[in-house]
Enzyme design. Structure first.
Site, PDB file in Angstrom:
ATOM      1  N   VAL A  15      -5.032 -14.048  -1.045  1.00  0.00           N
ATOM      2  CA  VAL A  15      -5.798 -15.109  -1.698  1.00  0.00           C
ATOM      3  C   VAL A  15      -5.891 -14.849  -3.203  1.00  0.00           C
ATOM      4  O   VAL A  15      -5.794 -15.780  -4.010  1.00  0.00           O
ATOM      5  CB  VAL A  15      -7.197 -15.252  -1.035  1.00  0.00           C
ATOM      6  CG1 VAL A  15      -8.050 -14.012  -1.194  1.00  0.00           C
ATOM      7  CG2 VAL A  15      -7.955 -16.438  -1.581  1.00  0.00           C
ATOM      8  N   ALA A  26       4.202  -1.624   9.546  1.00  0.00           N
ATOM      9  CA  ALA A  26       3.700  -2.554  10.560  1.00  0.00           C
ATOM     10  C   ALA A  26       4.198  -3.942  10.222  1.00  0.00           C
ATOM     11  O   ALA A  26       4.592  -4.212   9.084  1.00  0.00           O
ATOM     12  CB  ALA A  26       2.167  -2.552  10.562  1.00  0.00           C
ATOM     13  N   GLY A  49     -10.509 -23.114  11.068  1.00  0.00           N
ATOM     14  CA  GLY A  49     -11.305 -22.615  12.191  1.00  0.00           C
ATOM     15  C   GLY A  49     -11.233 -21.121  12.389  1.00  0.00           C
ATOM     16  O   GLY A  49     -12.202 -20.468  12.758  1.00  0.00           O
ATOM     17  N   GLU A  50     -10.050 -20.546  12.061  1.00  0.00           N
ATOM     18  CA  GLU A  50      -9.848 -19.136  12.441  1.00  0.00           C
ATOM     19  C   GLU A  50     -10.505 -18.158  11.468  1.00  0.00           C
ATOM     20  O   GLU A  50     -10.581 -16.968  11.747  1.00  0.00           O
ATOM     21  CB  GLU A  50      -8.334 -18.829  12.571  1.00  0.00           C
ATOM     22  CG  GLU A  50      -7.576 -18.753  11.270  1.00  0.00           C
ATOM     23  CD  GLU A  50      -6.937 -20.078  10.838  1.00  0.00           C
ATOM     24  OE1 GLU A  50      -5.942 -20.020  10.100  1.00  0.00           O
ATOM     25  OE2 GLU A  50      -7.442 -21.159  11.213  1.00  0.00           O
ATOM     26  N   SER A  90      -7.320  -1.454  10.619  1.00  0.00           N
ATOM     27  CA  SER A  90      -7.678  -2.657   9.852  1.00  0.00           C
ATOM     28  C   SER A  90      -9.087  -3.106  10.202  1.00  0.00           C
ATOM     29  O   SER A  90      -9.563  -2.890  11.324  1.00  0.00           O
ATOM     30  CB  SER A  90      -6.694  -3.772  10.214  1.00  0.00           C
ATOM     31  OG  SER A  90      -7.138  -5.002   9.712  1.00  0.00           O
ATOM     32  N   ASP A 147      11.572   3.046   5.767  1.00  0.00           N
ATOM     33  CA  ASP A 147      11.211   1.629   5.689  1.00  0.00           C
ATOM     34  C   ASP A 147      12.414   0.804   6.131  1.00  0.00           C
ATOM     35  O   ASP A 147      13.552   1.147   5.793  1.00  0.00           O
ATOM     36  CB  ASP A 147      10.799   1.272   4.242  1.00  0.00           C
ATOM     37  CG  ASP A 147       9.918   0.038   4.208  1.00  0.00           C
ATOM     38  OD1 ASP A 147      10.398  -1.040   4.606  1.00  0.00           O
ATOM     39  OD2 ASP A 147       8.752   0.153   3.786  1.00  0.00           O
ATOM     40  N   LYS A 195      -4.093  -2.895  16.445  1.00  0.00           N
ATOM     41  CA  LYS A 195      -4.641  -1.813  15.622  1.00  0.00           C
ATOM     42  C   LYS A 195      -5.666  -1.004  16.429  1.00  0.00           C
ATOM     43  O   LYS A 195      -5.746   0.223  16.303  1.00  0.00           O
ATOM     44  CB  LYS A 195      -5.292  -2.390  14.356  1.00  0.00           C
ATOM     45  CG  LYS A 195      -4.304  -3.038  13.389  1.00  0.00           C
ATOM     46  CD  LYS A 195      -3.404  -1.987  12.747  1.00  0.00           C
ATOM     47  CE  LYS A 195      -2.520  -2.557  11.650  1.00  0.00           C
ATOM     48  NZ  LYS A 195      -1.548  -1.586  11.138  1.00  0.00           N
ATOM     49  N   ILE A 232       0.852  -1.205   0.000  1.00  0.00           N
ATOM     50  CA  ILE A 232       0.000   0.000   0.000  1.00  0.00           C
ATOM     51  C   ILE A 232       0.886   1.252   0.000  1.00  0.00           C
ATOM     52  O   ILE A 232       0.579   2.254  -0.649  1.00  0.00           O
ATOM     53  CB  ILE A 232      -0.957   0.003   1.215  1.00  0.00           C
ATOM     54  CG1 ILE A 232      -1.897  -1.216   1.148  1.00  0.00           C
ATOM     55  CG2 ILE A 232      -1.757   1.293   1.287  1.00  0.00           C
ATOM     56  CD1 ILE A 232      -2.803  -1.380   2.363  1.00  0.00           C
ATOM     57  N   TYR A 261      -2.906  -8.980  16.494  1.00  0.00           N
ATOM     58  CA  TYR A 261      -2.790  -7.972  15.421  1.00  0.00           C
ATOM     59  C   TYR A 261      -3.985  -7.019  15.432  1.00  0.00           C
ATOM     60  O   TYR A 261      -3.823  -5.787  15.417  1.00  0.00           O
ATOM     61  CB  TYR A 261      -2.684  -8.691  14.059  1.00  0.00           C
ATOM     62  CG  TYR A 261      -2.773  -7.771  12.871  1.00  0.00           C
ATOM     63  CD1 TYR A 261      -1.669  -7.072  12.400  1.00  0.00           C
ATOM     64  CD2 TYR A 261      -3.989  -7.598  12.195  1.00  0.00           C
ATOM     65  CE1 TYR A 261      -1.765  -6.232  11.298  1.00  0.00           C
ATOM     66  CE2 TYR A 261      -4.092  -6.761  11.101  1.00  0.00           C
ATOM     67  CZ  TYR A 261      -2.972  -6.076  10.654  1.00  0.00           C
ATOM     68  OH  TYR A 261      -3.084  -5.234   9.571  1.00  0.00           O
TER      69      TYR A 261
END
Ligand code: NAD
Length: 309
Positions: A187, A77, A269-270, A119, A33, A147, A14, A143
């Site tokens: 994905v 991050a 599961g998560e 997020s 960075d 945030k 980003i 995480y």
């Protein structure tokens, strides 16, 4: 006064698109960075761009980066949800202490405004869709909690020191330069990598789980708008369009001219079942809506990768 914008994490996915957007508006840009997940090759050579290799947790580098800056876009991050579960202290040092140091340095250098990456992970399992900014926050990972803590610190800095800030709750951002390991829209990159070589992409579960995908060029534009807006608080950066993973595969099959069907695996599961953000505040506060539909964003992405049929 001439604007000079500091982008932390500017060599990342980003960050590099946002840097390009700022440069094309004619602003001077400095990035800091540590190149832990970002890459110098993501950045253009440009007379108005200055690159500092440094870590936001390191006060001396950060002071150097913040000096003479008018506004700050804070994106640096550690972005792995899995890492935050495995190593919560390390993750918090980067994501909480790093952000706190950015806010403190911004205050000390008289920076007018900080726009920072929050997020959709702050929400956790939604009670109602689409998620508005007033929804219950119940993060499912360190995480997401980090945030949320950042949002609270930013709000406190406004009250205590008058530091103007806006936290952007990005949903699933996708586009060129995204790492396939990204927990958000990696994905898409993973599906493309499989389909382009005629292999079946793997979906965990029945494929009917839905996500809110937003194209990175839209996100970069919103980041620029947010730096020059005056609202304080938090705002979703979402398309408000719900896409199932099966629909996503279908759109990619079309874009790539592929007929390979996905392989359905055991659900993990998560994973939350559905995620969809309200874009009402985004449009209200920043005055513009996302420009790219999913089909247009995928087309632009595949064209960038020279994969469009
Ligand atoms: N991509 C998404 O869909 C998404 C969704 C929600 C939130 N976010 C947030 O947006 C921001 C940017 O994410 P991204 O997807 O571009 O990830 P990214 O990994 O491509 O970018 C992060 C950048 O920060 C740099 N960095 C990390 N720790 C640093 C440190 N301590 N000091 C200096 N630089 C450091 C990395 O080298 C990298 O260039 C992150 O804050 C992330 O949590 C992203």
């Amino acid at each position: 006064m001439e604007e000079k914008i500091l982008v932390t994490g500017g060599a990342g996915f980003i960050g590099s698109h946002s840097t390009e957007a700022l440069l094309s508006c004619g602003y001077k840009v400095r990035i800091i960075d540590n190149f832990s997940s970002g890459d110098r090759d993501n950045l253009p050579a440009h007379a108005n761009l200055e690159i500092i290799e440094g870590d936001i947790r390191e006060p001396q580098s950060l002071r150097r980066a913040m000096s003479g800056v008018t506004k700050c876009l804070h994106l640096a991050a550690q972005v792995s949800v899995a890492h935050s579960v495995e190593e919560p202290c390390d993750s918090a040092e980067n994501n909480i202490m790093g952000t706190l140091r950015v806010l403190e340095a911004a205050r000390d250098h008289g920076v007018a405004r900080v726009v920072y990456a929050s997020s959709a992970a702050v929400y956790g399992e939604p009670e109602n869709l689409p998620l508005t900014e007033a929804a219950r926050l119940s993060p499912l990972s360190p995480y997401g909690l980090e945030k949320w803590v950042n949002e609270r610190y930013a709000s406190l800095f406004k009250e205590l020191h008058g530091l103007s800030s806006l936290g952007l709750r990005y949903f699933n951002v996708y586009g060129p330069r995204q790492s396939p390991t990204s927990p958000y829209a990696g994905v898409i990159t993973r599906f493309v990598d499989r389909l382009r070589v005629g292999q079946a992409p793997t979906i965990y579960g029945d494929g009917k789980q839905t996500r809110d995908f937003i194209y990175v060029a839209d996100v970069a534009r919103f980041n620029v708008l947010a730096l020059f807006a005056d609202q304080n608080g938090v705002c979703n950066v979402a398309s408000q369009c719900s896409t199932s993973l099966l629909q996503l595969v279908e759109a990619l099959q079309f874009g790539l001219g592929s007929h390979v069907s996905p392989h359905l695996n055991e659900p993990r599961g998560e994973d939350i079942r559905h995620s969809l953000g309200s874009a009402e505040r985004l449009v209200d506060w920043l005055g513009e809506a996302p420009l790219y539909t999913l089909d247009e964003g995928l087309e632009a992405y595949l064209a960038d990768m020279k994969l469009a049929r």
